[in-house]
Enzyme design. Structure first.
Site, short mmCIF file in Angstrom:
data_model
loop_
_atom_site.label_atom_id
_atom_site.label_comp_id
_atom_site.label_asym_id
_atom_site.label_seq_id
_atom_site.Cartn_x
_atom_site.Cartn_y
_atom_site.Cartn_z
N ARG A 41 0.79 -1.22 0.00
CA ARG A 41 0.00 0.00 0.00
C ARG A 41 0.82 1.28 0.00
NH1 ARG A 41 -3.24 -3.79 1.75
NH2 ARG A 41 -1.36 -4.44 2.82
N THR A 42 1.81 1.34 0.89
CA THR A 42 2.52 2.62 1.03
C THR A 42 3.26 2.96 -0.27
OG1 THR A 42 2.71 2.17 3.37
CG2 THR A 42 4.04 3.97 2.52
N LYS A 69 27.06 -4.44 -4.37
CA LYS A 69 28.51 -4.35 -4.64
C LYS A 69 29.21 -3.69 -3.46
CE LYS A 69 27.64 -3.37 -9.53
NZ LYS A 69 27.84 -2.31 -10.54
N ARG A 90 11.49 3.99 3.20
CA ARG A 90 11.14 3.03 4.27
C ARG A 90 12.37 2.21 4.57
NH1 ARG A 90 5.98 -0.95 4.35
NH2 ARG A 90 5.08 1.03 5.03
N HIS A 118 5.45 5.99 11.40
CA HIS A 118 4.87 5.89 10.06
C HIS A 118 3.89 7.06 9.92
CE1 HIS A 118 3.47 4.41 6.35
NE2 HIS A 118 3.20 3.16 6.64
C1 NCD Z 1 1.84 -1.02 8.07
C2 NCD Z 1 3.33 -0.83 8.15
O1 NCD Z 1 4.05 -1.07 7.17
O2 NCD Z 1 3.75 -0.39 9.19
N1 NCD Z 1 1.35 -1.14 6.79
C3 NCD Z 1 1.11 -0.04 6.05
O3 NCD Z 1 1.97 0.79 5.80
N2 NCD Z 1 -0.15 0.15 5.61
C4 NCD Z 1 1.31 -2.01 9.01
C5 NCD Z 1 1.96 -3.33 9.17
O4 NCD Z 1 2.90 -3.69 8.47
O5 NCD Z 1 1.49 -4.06 10.03
#
Ligand code: NCD
Length: 294
Positions: A41-42, A69, A90, A118
């Site tokens: 999703r993100t 590398k 991320r 997040h």
């Molecule tokens: C979450 C995350 O990555 O922290 N997912 C997201 O971004 N929608 C929740 C999770 O991984 O449990």
């Protein structure tokens, strides 16, 4: 953390009619998506948001990159920053996103740093409450169920909710995955709740008390060696129907077994709406950040 409720409301209002606005300043801009951890999703909603605004997206592929590398994180960040105008990052290690933003000149959006934060998920989560309750969301009661220790979406959402002292927060953690003690202290101080009423017990849940039940999966990948836990909750229609008529069920997804698929048809189910709102909020955020830059 430094956003005022006014600034949050401005973002929400922008998101409300994001498709009616023009975003000519985004054309020719490039978003660099950099994910060192799995994501559906993100990463895709950022890509979707940028493309809907008329911008371009580069997706960094860590497994086929020069990291293989032996290139350092720092050099990788510097390189990527030269190819775009905004980075979405991320990383499994808390602190790496802040480190990246101190190295490079383009703005960095934290798309999740380990069990840390997040923030854009928190914004879309709060936006979901605002869409359902209107400005009244500021007086609602939220029950968090899940891995309170490791769930970064909850960590960030708590910080946002702390900006609204009239909201109430309750917590039901999976065994051994309680948040730090100071989380209870903070809730008590800011929201004026008695400390011993914040923790909810399975045996005595009164579902009528809550306007929002926000559930997360067990963050299995973040359990430390020797640490084990289990998810001892499953939302079903039987439970959902004990909730208030206009209460909502939220989840950042992905889910495991903590929400039975039958709940998907329940009118309280809001976890699919969250995904749609995520695009709108991210479009607003990107538009806002890139308009400031030049
Ligand atoms: C979450 C995350 O990555 O922290 N997912 C997201 O971004 N929608 C929740 C999770 O991984 O449990």
């Amino acid at each position: 953390q430094d956003w005022s409720p006014q600034k949050i409301e401005n973002l929400f209002q922008k998101a409300d009619n994001i498709y009616q606005q023009t975003h000519s300043h985004i054309q020719n801009k490039i978003l660099i998506n950099v994910f060192f951890e799995p994501s559906t999703r993100t990463s895709l909603s950022f890509e979707c948001a940028m493309k809907r605004l008329g911008g371009q997206v580069i997706n960094f592929q860590k497994d086929t990159s020069s990291l293989k590398k032996g290139e350092s994180f720092e050099d990788t960040m510097t390189t990527l920053s030269l190819y775009g105008d905004l980075m979405v990052l991320r990383h499994p290690q808390p602190g790496q996103v802040v480190l990246a933003s101190s190295i490079i000149d383009v703005p960095v959006i934290n798309a999740g740093d380990g069990s840390g934060e997040h923030p854009t998920q928190a914004l879309l989560d709060l936006y979901t409450m605002y869409k359902h309750f209107g400005r009244d969301f500021q007086t609602k009661t939220v029950l968090f169920i899940g891995d309170l220790k490791n769930s970064r979406t909850i960590h960030s959402l708590l910080l946002l909710i702390h900006k609204y002292p009239q909201m109430s927060i309750h917590i039901l953690s999976y065994p051994g995955l309680e948040p730090e003690e100071d989380v209870f202290q903070k809730i008590s101080n800011i929201h004026g709740q008695k400390k011993d009423t914040i923790r909810i017990k399975f045996e005595s849940i009164n579902y009528q008390l809550f306007d929002v039940i926000y559930i997360t999966r067990l963050q299995q990948e973040r359990l430390q060696t020797g640490e084990s836990s289990l998810c001892n909750f499953m939302m079903t229609n039987k439970i959902a129907d004990k909730m208030k008529e206009d209460a909502i069920i939220m989840h950042p997804l992905p889910r495991n077994e903590e929400i039975h698929p039958e709940v998907d048809q329940n009118h309280r189910c809001h976890y699919f709406k969250q995904m749609k709102y995520g695009v709108d909020i991210r479009m607003s955020l990107i538009s806002e950040i890139l308009s400031k830059k030049n």
